[in-house]
Design a protein around this motif. Structure first.
Motif, PDB file in Angstrom:
ATOM      1  N   GLU A  80      22.687  36.906  40.532  1.00  0.00           N
ATOM      2  CA  GLU A  80      22.443  38.050  39.557  1.00  0.00           C
ATOM      3  C   GLU A  80      23.756  39.240  39.870  1.00  0.00           C
ATOM      4  O   GLU A  80      23.739  40.086  38.988  1.00  0.00           O
ATOM      5  CB  GLU A  80      21.104  38.572  39.772  1.00  0.00           C
ATOM      6  N   PHE A  81      24.439  38.921  40.684  1.00  0.00           N
ATOM      7  CA  PHE A  81      25.370  39.792  41.162  1.00  0.00           C
ATOM      8  C   PHE A  81      26.696  39.391  41.055  1.00  0.00           C
ATOM      9  O   PHE A  81      26.856  37.985  41.408  1.00  0.00           O
ATOM     10  CB  PHE A  81      25.248  40.572  42.448  1.00  0.00           C
ATOM     11  N   ARG A  82      27.796  40.183  40.809  1.00  0.00           N
ATOM     12  CA  ARG A  82      29.088  39.416  40.858  1.00  0.00           C
ATOM     13  C   ARG A  82      29.837  40.169  42.010  1.00  0.00           C
ATOM     14  O   ARG A  82      29.915  41.364  42.350  1.00  0.00           O
ATOM     15  CB  ARG A  82      29.931  40.083  39.468  1.00  0.00           C
ATOM     16  N   PHE A  83      30.346  39.299  42.734  1.00  0.00           N
ATOM     17  CA  PHE A  83      31.079  39.666  43.973  1.00  0.00           C
ATOM     18  C   PHE A  83      32.536  39.784  43.635  1.00  0.00           C
ATOM     19  O   PHE A  83      33.117  38.779  43.106  1.00  0.00           O
ATOM     20  CB  PHE A  83      30.996  38.867  45.165  1.00  0.00           C
ATOM     21  N   ILE A  84      33.233  40.880  43.799  1.00  0.00           N
ATOM     22  CA  ILE A  84      34.905  40.796  43.572  1.00  0.00           C
ATOM     23  C   ILE A  84      35.532  40.886  45.377  1.00  0.00           C
ATOM     24  O   ILE A  84      35.108  41.869  45.804  1.00  0.00           O
ATOM     25  CB  ILE A  84      35.221  42.015  42.991  1.00  0.00           C
ATOM     26  N   SER A  85      36.365  39.943  45.617  1.00  0.00           N
ATOM     27  CA  SER A  85      36.695  40.057  46.746  1.00  0.00           C
ATOM     28  C   SER A  85      38.576  40.164  46.896  1.00  0.00           C
ATOM     29  O   SER A  85      38.854  39.678  45.702  1.00  0.00           O
ATOM     30  CB  SER A  85      36.357  38.762  47.374  1.00  0.00           C
ATOM     31  N   GLY A  86      38.816  40.685  47.784  1.00  0.00           N
ATOM     32  CA  GLY A  86      40.390  40.898  47.712  1.00  0.00           C
ATOM     33  C   GLY A  86      40.759  41.722  48.841  1.00  0.00           C
ATOM     34  O   GLY A  86      39.957  41.885  49.935  1.00  0.00           O
ATOM     35  N   ASP A 116      35.054  43.701  49.894  1.00  0.00           N
ATOM     36  CA  ASP A 116      34.136  43.194  48.671  1.00  0.00           C
ATOM     37  C   ASP A 116      33.413  43.960  48.074  1.00  0.00           C
ATOM     38  O   ASP A 116      33.014  45.074  48.724  1.00  0.00           O
ATOM     39  CB  ASP A 116      32.966  41.976  49.330  1.00  0.00           C
ATOM     40  N   ILE A 117      33.390  43.709  46.753  1.00  0.00           N
ATOM     41  CA  ILE A 117      32.603  44.807  46.019  1.00  0.00           C
ATOM     42  C   ILE A 117      31.678  44.109  45.100  1.00  0.00           C
ATOM     43  O   ILE A 117      31.876  43.044  44.646  1.00  0.00           O
ATOM     44  CB  ILE A 117      33.541  45.635  44.894  1.00  0.00           C
ATOM     45  N   VAL A 118      30.436  44.507  44.913  1.00  0.00           N
ATOM     46  CA  VAL A 118      29.507  44.067  44.207  1.00  0.00           C
ATOM     47  C   VAL A 118      29.251  44.654  42.846  1.00  0.00           C
ATOM     48  O   VAL A 118      28.818  46.159  42.885  1.00  0.00           O
ATOM     49  CB  VAL A 118      28.005  44.028  45.157  1.00  0.00           C
ATOM     50  N   LYS A 159      28.488  47.606  36.809  1.00  0.00           N
ATOM     51  CA  LYS A 159      28.600  48.593  37.573  1.00  0.00           C
ATOM     52  C   LYS A 159      28.662  48.280  39.166  1.00  0.00           C
ATOM     53  O   LYS A 159      27.786  47.462  39.456  1.00  0.00           O
ATOM     54  CB  LYS A 159      27.337  49.542  37.351  1.00  0.00           C
ATOM     55  N   TYR A 160      29.557  49.025  39.760  1.00  0.00           N
ATOM     56  CA  TYR A 160      29.752  48.803  41.177  1.00  0.00           C
ATOM     57  C   TYR A 160      28.365  49.344  42.007  1.00  0.00           C
ATOM     58  O   TYR A 160      28.286  50.680  41.760  1.00  0.00           O
ATOM     59  CB  TYR A 160      31.036  49.321  41.434  1.00  0.00           C
ATOM     60  N   ILE A 161      27.824  48.499  42.637  1.00  0.00           N
ATOM     61  CA  ILE A 161      26.792  49.227  43.490  1.00  0.00           C
ATOM     62  C   ILE A 161      26.864  49.006  44.928  1.00  0.00           C
ATOM     63  O   ILE A 161      25.916  49.554  45.544  1.00  0.00           O
ATOM     64  CB  ILE A 161      25.047  48.312  42.838  1.00  0.00           C
ATOM     65  N   ALA A 162      27.732  48.327  45.510  1.00  0.00           N
ATOM     66  CA  ALA A 162      27.602  48.127  47.056  1.00  0.00           C
ATOM     67  C   ALA A 162      29.317  47.673  47.212  1.00  0.00           C
ATOM     68  O   ALA A 162      29.792  47.266  46.429  1.00  0.00           O
ATOM     69  CB  ALA A 162      26.879  46.900  47.479  1.00  0.00           C
ATOM     70  N   TYR A 163      29.735  48.010  48.430  1.00  0.00           N
ATOM     71  CA  TYR A 163      30.857  47.474  48.709  1.00  0.00           C
ATOM     72  C   TYR A 163      30.802  47.218  50.473  1.00  0.00           C
ATOM     73  O   TYR A 163      30.110  47.861  51.147  1.00  0.00           O
ATOM     74  CB  TYR A 163      31.998  48.522  48.525  1.00  0.00           C
ATOM     75  N   CYS A 164      32.113  46.553  50.946  1.00  0.00           N
ATOM     76  CA  CYS A 164      32.016  46.414  52.297  1.00  0.00           C
ATOM     77  C   CYS A 164      33.539  46.347  52.732  1.00  0.00           C
ATOM     78  O   CYS A 164      34.226  45.480  51.904  1.00  0.00           O
ATOM     79  CB  CYS A 164      31.496  45.233  52.788  1.00  0.00           C
ATOM     80  N   ILE A 165      34.413  47.060  53.485  1.00  0.00           N
ATOM     81  CA  ILE A 165      35.687  46.937  53.818  1.00  0.00           C
ATOM     82  C   ILE A 165      35.638  46.744  55.448  1.00  0.00           C
ATOM     83  O   ILE A 165      34.957  47.320  56.093  1.00  0.00           O
ATOM     84  CB  ILE A 165      36.245  48.264  53.672  1.00  0.00           C
ATOM     85  N   SER A 166      36.329  45.736  55.679  1.00  0.00           N
ATOM     86  CA  SER A 166      36.573  45.270  56.906  1.00  0.00           C
ATOM     87  C   SER A 166      38.203  45.048  57.210  1.00  0.00           C
ATOM     88  O   SER A 166      38.852  44.987  56.166  1.00  0.00           O
ATOM     89  CB  SER A 166      36.130  43.804  57.101  1.00  0.00           C
ATOM     90  N   THR A 167      38.651  45.376  58.527  1.00  0.00           N
ATOM     91  CA  THR A 167      39.928  45.338  58.694  1.00  0.00           C
ATOM     92  C   THR A 167      40.347  44.675  60.137  1.00  0.00           C
ATOM     93  O   THR A 167      39.329  44.634  60.689  1.00  0.00           O
ATOM     94  CB  THR A 167      40.505  47.011  58.775  1.00  0.00           C
ATOM     95  N   ILE A 168      41.697  44.526  60.162  1.00  0.00           N
ATOM     96  CA  ILE A 168      42.147  43.908  61.645  1.00  0.00           C
ATOM     97  C   ILE A 168      43.148  44.533  61.808  1.00  0.00           C
ATOM     98  O   ILE A 168      44.077  45.008  61.089  1.00  0.00           O
ATOM     99  CB  ILE A 168      42.452  42.455  61.386  1.00  0.00           C
ATOM    100  N   ASP A 169      43.322  45.199  63.184  1.00  0.00           N
ATOM    101  CA  ASP A 169      44.397  45.761  63.682  1.00  0.00           C
ATOM    102  C   ASP A 169      45.584  44.992  64.463  1.00  0.00           C
ATOM    103  O   ASP A 169      45.249  43.797  64.405  1.00  0.00           O
ATOM    104  CB  ASP A 169      44.011  46.995  64.637  1.00  0.00           C
ATOM    105  N   GLY A 213      18.997  41.968  49.836  1.00  0.00           N
ATOM    106  CA  GLY A 213      19.916  41.229  50.610  1.00  0.00           C
ATOM    107  C   GLY A 213      21.389  41.164  50.253  1.00  0.00           C
ATOM    108  O   GLY A 213      22.150  40.456  50.817  1.00  0.00           O
ATOM    109  N   LEU A 214      21.942  42.479  49.733  1.00  0.00           N
ATOM    110  CA  LEU A 214      23.248  42.530  49.459  1.00  0.00           C
ATOM    111  C   LEU A 214      23.887  42.957  50.811  1.00  0.00           C
ATOM    112  O   LEU A 214      25.227  42.389  50.984  1.00  0.00           O
ATOM    113  CB  LEU A 214      23.603  43.802  48.461  1.00  0.00           C
TER     114      LEU A 214
END
Length: 154
Positions: free
Chosen positions: A6-12, A63-65, A71-81, A101-102
């Motif tokens: 039901e959700f669209r995940f945009i990854s990049g 990742d953006i949901v 409409k954007y309703i959630a996101y997660c940002i991860s990084t590596i140093d 469950g998002l």
């Protein structure tokens, strides 16, 4: 829990960073409300400051949901140093989209990305006042390592 289809995940990567600005601002406001001792820091904290810190990372995954109305309703940002320390830097889900469950899906995606990049360690920082998320992170193997106290002038 809803069906994730039901959700669209945009990854990049870094190219998606500006898209999370409105959601990040909601997260900053949430932290401001929850963390009364550090309210002033959240009031003055800007997306540009946060973006600058994130852009200093070697690698970034976002990742953006989007919901059914796109409409954007959630996101997660991860990084590596540069030392191969992976961090879940920022995770936010709008109030009406919580408990669907998002968070689980976003965290799984981020952990998978960190694993695929063979990080040495994985870390998450939880803001003061937001301790209720610790049990969620515990389910994925994250445990309290240290507690940092910061002097607040009253």
């Amino acid at each position: 829990m809803k069906d994730m289809s039901e959700f669209r995940f945009i990854s990049g990567g870094i190219e998606l960073l500006d898209l999370v600005r409105p959601l990040w601002q909601m997260l900053n406001e949430y932290h401001k409300e929850k963390s009364k001792d550090f309210e002033e820091q959240y009031i003055s904290f800007t997306f540009e400051e946060r973006k600058k810190k994130l852009m200093a990372s070697e690698l970034m995954h976002i990742d953006i949901v989007a919901d059914s109305s796109n409409k954007y309703i959630a996101y997660c940002i991860s990084t590596i140093d540069s030392e191969l320390i992976g961090e879940i830097d920022s995770l936010f889900i709008k109030g009406e989209a919580r408990k669907l469950g998002l968070g689980n899906e976003l965290l799984k995606r981020s952990l998978s990305w960190l694993d695929s990049n063979k990080v040495k360690r994985k870390v998450i920082t939880v803001a003061a006042g937001n301790e209720d998320v610790i049990d969620f992170y515990n389910r994925y193997g994250f445990k309290k390592r240290r507690i940092v106290l910061e002097y607040v002038r009253e």
